[in-house]
Design a protein around this motif. Structure first.
Motif, short mmCIF file in Angstrom:
data_model
loop_
_atom_site.label_atom_id
_atom_site.label_comp_id
_atom_site.label_asym_id
_atom_site.label_seq_id
_atom_site.Cartn_x
_atom_site.Cartn_y
_atom_site.Cartn_z
N ASP A 69 0.82 -1.21 0.00
CA ASP A 69 0.00 0.00 0.00
C ASP A 69 0.86 1.26 0.00
OD1 ASP A 69 0.27 -1.46 2.54
OD2 ASP A 69 -0.42 0.38 3.48
N ALA A 70 2.06 1.19 0.60
CA ALA A 70 2.97 2.34 0.54
C ALA A 70 3.48 2.54 -0.88
CB ALA A 70 4.15 2.12 1.48
N VAL A 71 3.69 1.43 -1.60
CA VAL A 71 4.14 1.54 -2.99
C VAL A 71 3.00 2.07 -3.86
CG1 VAL A 71 5.15 0.31 -4.94
CG2 VAL A 71 5.73 -0.38 -2.61
N ALA A 72 1.80 1.51 -3.72
CA ALA A 72 0.67 1.96 -4.52
C ALA A 72 0.36 3.43 -4.26
CB ALA A 72 -0.56 1.10 -4.22
N GLY A 73 0.40 3.83 -3.00
CA GLY A 73 0.11 5.22 -2.64
C GLY A 73 1.28 6.16 -2.83
N ARG A 74 2.40 5.63 -3.33
CA ARG A 74 3.62 6.40 -3.58
C ARG A 74 4.04 7.18 -2.33
NH1 ARG A 74 3.25 3.05 -7.15
NH2 ARG A 74 3.69 3.45 -9.37
N ARG A 75 4.03 6.46 -1.20
CA ARG A 75 4.46 7.04 0.07
C ARG A 75 5.90 6.68 0.43
NH1 ARG A 75 -0.70 7.95 -0.27
NH2 ARG A 75 -1.84 8.85 1.50
N CYS A 76 6.53 5.81 -0.36
CA CYS A 76 7.85 5.28 0.05
C CYS A 76 8.90 6.38 0.15
CB CYS A 76 8.30 4.20 -0.91
SG CYS A 76 7.26 2.72 -0.89
N ARG A 77 9.01 7.20 -0.88
CA ARG A 77 10.02 8.27 -0.84
C ARG A 77 9.73 9.25 0.29
NH1 ARG A 77 9.65 6.85 -6.10
NH2 ARG A 77 11.62 6.57 -7.25
N GLN A 78 8.47 9.58 0.46
CA GLN A 78 8.09 10.49 1.54
C GLN A 78 8.45 9.89 2.89
OE1 GLN A 78 3.88 11.26 1.73
NE2 GLN A 78 4.07 12.73 3.42
N LEU A 79 8.17 8.62 3.08
CA LEU A 79 8.47 7.97 4.35
C LEU A 79 9.97 7.92 4.59
CD1 LEU A 79 7.80 6.45 6.89
CD2 LEU A 79 7.47 4.38 5.54
N LEU A 80 10.74 7.55 3.59
CA LEU A 80 12.19 7.52 3.75
C LEU A 80 12.75 8.90 4.07
CD1 LEU A 80 13.08 5.06 0.85
CD2 LEU A 80 13.27 4.59 3.31
N ASP A 81 12.16 9.92 3.46
CA ASP A 81 12.61 11.29 3.73
C ASP A 81 12.28 11.71 5.16
OD1 ASP A 81 13.57 11.48 1.16
OD2 ASP A 81 11.88 12.64 0.39
N VAL A 82 11.08 11.35 5.63
CA VAL A 82 10.69 11.68 7.00
C VAL A 82 11.58 10.93 8.00
CG1 VAL A 82 8.85 11.48 8.72
CG2 VAL A 82 8.33 12.32 6.42
N LEU A 83 11.85 9.67 7.72
CA LEU A 83 12.76 8.91 8.58
C LEU A 83 14.12 9.58 8.65
CD1 LEU A 83 11.90 5.24 7.51
CD2 LEU A 83 11.48 6.26 9.76
N TYR A 84 14.62 10.02 7.51
CA TYR A 84 15.93 10.68 7.46
C TYR A 84 15.92 11.95 8.31
CZ TYR A 84 20.37 12.17 5.42
OH TYR A 84 21.68 12.54 5.24
N GLU A 85 14.84 12.71 8.20
CA GLU A 85 14.73 13.94 8.99
C GLU A 85 14.79 13.65 10.48
OE1 GLU A 85 11.12 15.94 8.01
OE2 GLU A 85 11.60 16.09 5.88
N GLU A 86 14.29 12.49 10.87
CA GLU A 86 14.22 12.14 12.29
C GLU A 86 15.41 11.30 12.76
OE1 GLU A 86 12.10 13.49 14.23
OE2 GLU A 86 11.00 14.47 12.60
N GLY A 87 16.39 11.08 11.88
CA GLY A 87 17.63 10.44 12.31
C GLY A 87 17.84 9.01 11.87
N TRP A 88 16.88 8.39 11.19
CA TRP A 88 17.06 7.04 10.69
C TRP A 88 17.48 7.09 9.23
CZ3 TRP A 88 12.64 8.14 13.68
CH2 TRP A 88 12.62 7.53 14.95
N PHE A 89 18.40 6.24 8.86
CA PHE A 89 18.88 6.27 7.47
C PHE A 89 19.12 4.84 6.99
CE2 PHE A 89 22.35 6.76 10.46
CZ PHE A 89 23.29 5.83 10.05
N PRO A 90 18.95 4.59 5.68
CA PRO A 90 19.06 3.23 5.15
C PRO A 90 20.50 2.75 5.10
CG PRO A 90 18.60 4.79 3.38
CD PRO A 90 18.50 5.56 4.66
N LEU A 91 20.70 1.53 5.60
CA LEU A 91 22.00 0.86 5.53
C LEU A 91 22.02 -0.21 4.43
CD1 LEU A 91 22.57 0.29 9.35
CD2 LEU A 91 23.80 1.93 7.91
N ALA A 92 20.86 -0.82 4.19
CA ALA A 92 20.75 -1.88 3.20
C ALA A 92 19.26 -2.06 2.89
CB ALA A 92 21.35 -3.20 3.71
N ALA A 93 18.96 -2.66 1.74
CA ALA A 93 17.55 -2.84 1.37
C ALA A 93 17.43 -4.02 0.41
CB ALA A 93 17.00 -1.57 0.72
N THR A 94 16.25 -4.63 0.43
CA THR A 94 15.97 -5.73 -0.49
C THR A 94 14.46 -5.83 -0.70
OG1 THR A 94 16.35 -8.09 -0.93
CG2 THR A 94 15.78 -7.50 1.31
#
Length: 334
Positions: A64-89
């Motif tokens: 649903d995050a992919v369909a609603g195109r929320r993924c980039r927004q969510l990753l950006d919000v996480l980054y703003e709050e201090g979480w950042f991606p180390l790996a993904a699959t």
């Protein structure tokens, strides 16, 4: 001769093996008998990554995050709050993975939710992202900080600044993300995902000595995979009212329901159709999902999950002279 219960050992996991990984005494006990927690402990120990399980966490961005195109927004919000991606699959949910991932919460799921969840989570790929945490206090695991920040799946329990509210949570199932509650769940749930994804995608990040380096905003392993996921799932507004209008214009069973049963009290008819009729392809699939997820009751009234989410306060160091069981008492009351 019959052995007494006291003489029989029923767990290969040491009694204190989970003490540093969860503040929940019930979870410590249950996970000693949980196959995935045991295998996860072995996997992390083999990589020398048990201590690392406190400094990292993960987020699963659902279909649903992919369909609603929320993924980039969510990753950006996480980054703003201090979480950042180390790996993904990429990963795919199936009915067994769903039930085992939420084994200790699914007992409280309503029959309506059970009827819908596999159709939703099976509607395309999800993105599993291992996260570093640049802002956690030394005493608070990364997973605990993220759990406290993300907010409830239930819109009625939303807080103004929780992550799900900021990215536009729609309803109890269109909530876009799953995270591990604490390090014990990081270990257990990454083990569950490993049966499909293996460990190579995150091994280097889990065995690193340091916290990792944040990539530039909008870049990194998670962003690199998003075009692949978005190509598999059409963009959708996830709007219930608009979905009904689009379905009305069709000629199939869903069009008939959108015309004759377009109200929440008719959810039974929609779920009966869902049990016998495949979801349509493309955007219409998400039209149907927008309707049924918007009208179902997600939880059984009066039924509590076997393991509720514990409070972040349970991890706070006890003040001098404070009863060390006070934090556990707070957890039970939260």
């Amino acid at each position: 001769m019959t052995l007494t219960t006291d003489a029989v050992c029923r767990s290969a996991v040491a009694a204190d093996a989970l003490d540093a990984l969860t503040a929940d005494p019930d979870k410590r006990e249950l996970y000693r008998y949980d196959t995935y927690a045991r295998e996860g402990l072995d996997s992390f120990a083999a990589m020398g990554a048990l201590e690392r399980s406190r400094g990292v966490t993960f987020v699963a961005l659902k279909p649903d995050a992919v369909a609603g195109r929320r993924c980039r927004q969510l990753l950006d919000v996480l980054y703003e709050e201090g979480w950042f991606p180390l790996a993904a699959t990429p990963v795919r949910f199936d009915p067994l993975l769903t039930r085992e991932l939420w084994r200790y919460q699914f007992n409280a799921a309503s029959q309506q939710r059970i009827a819908v969840v596999d159709h939703l989570l099976g509607s395309g790929p999800s993105l599993l992202v291992l996260l570093g945490d640049a802002r956690r206090p030394a005493w608070m695991p990364a997973s605990v900080r993220l759990t406290a920040a993300k907010g409830s799946a239930d819109p009625e329990a939303a807080r103004g600044r929780d992550l799900r509210t900021r990215i536009g949570r729609v309803n109890g199932l269109f909530n876009f993300m799953h995270t591990a509650d604490d390090p014990a769940d990081v270990v257990r749930e990454l083990q569950l995902f490993s049966y499909q994804a293996g460990w190579q995608w995150c091994r280097e990040a889990l065995t690193s000595d340091g916290p990792g380096q944040p990539p530039e905003p909008g870049s990194g392993p998670a962003h690199d995979l998003l075009p692949q996921l978005e190509a598999a799932i059409p963009q959708h507004d996830l709007d219930l009212a608009l979905s009904l209008r689009r379905l009305e214009r069709g000629t199939d069973a869903w069009a008939e329901l959108a015309t004759t049963a377009a109200a929440p009290e008719h959810i039974g008819a929609w779920l009966a159709e869902l049990a016998r009729t495949p979801l349509p392809y493309g955007s219409a699939r998400w039209d149907v999902l927008s309707v049924v997820t918007g009208w179902i009751d997600c939880n059984e009234p009066g039924v509590a999950p076997l393991l509720p989410t514990s409070s972040a306060a349970a991890w706070e160091p006890a003040a001098p002279g404070e009863n060390p069981t006070a934090k556990e008492a707070e957890r039970c009351l939260s």
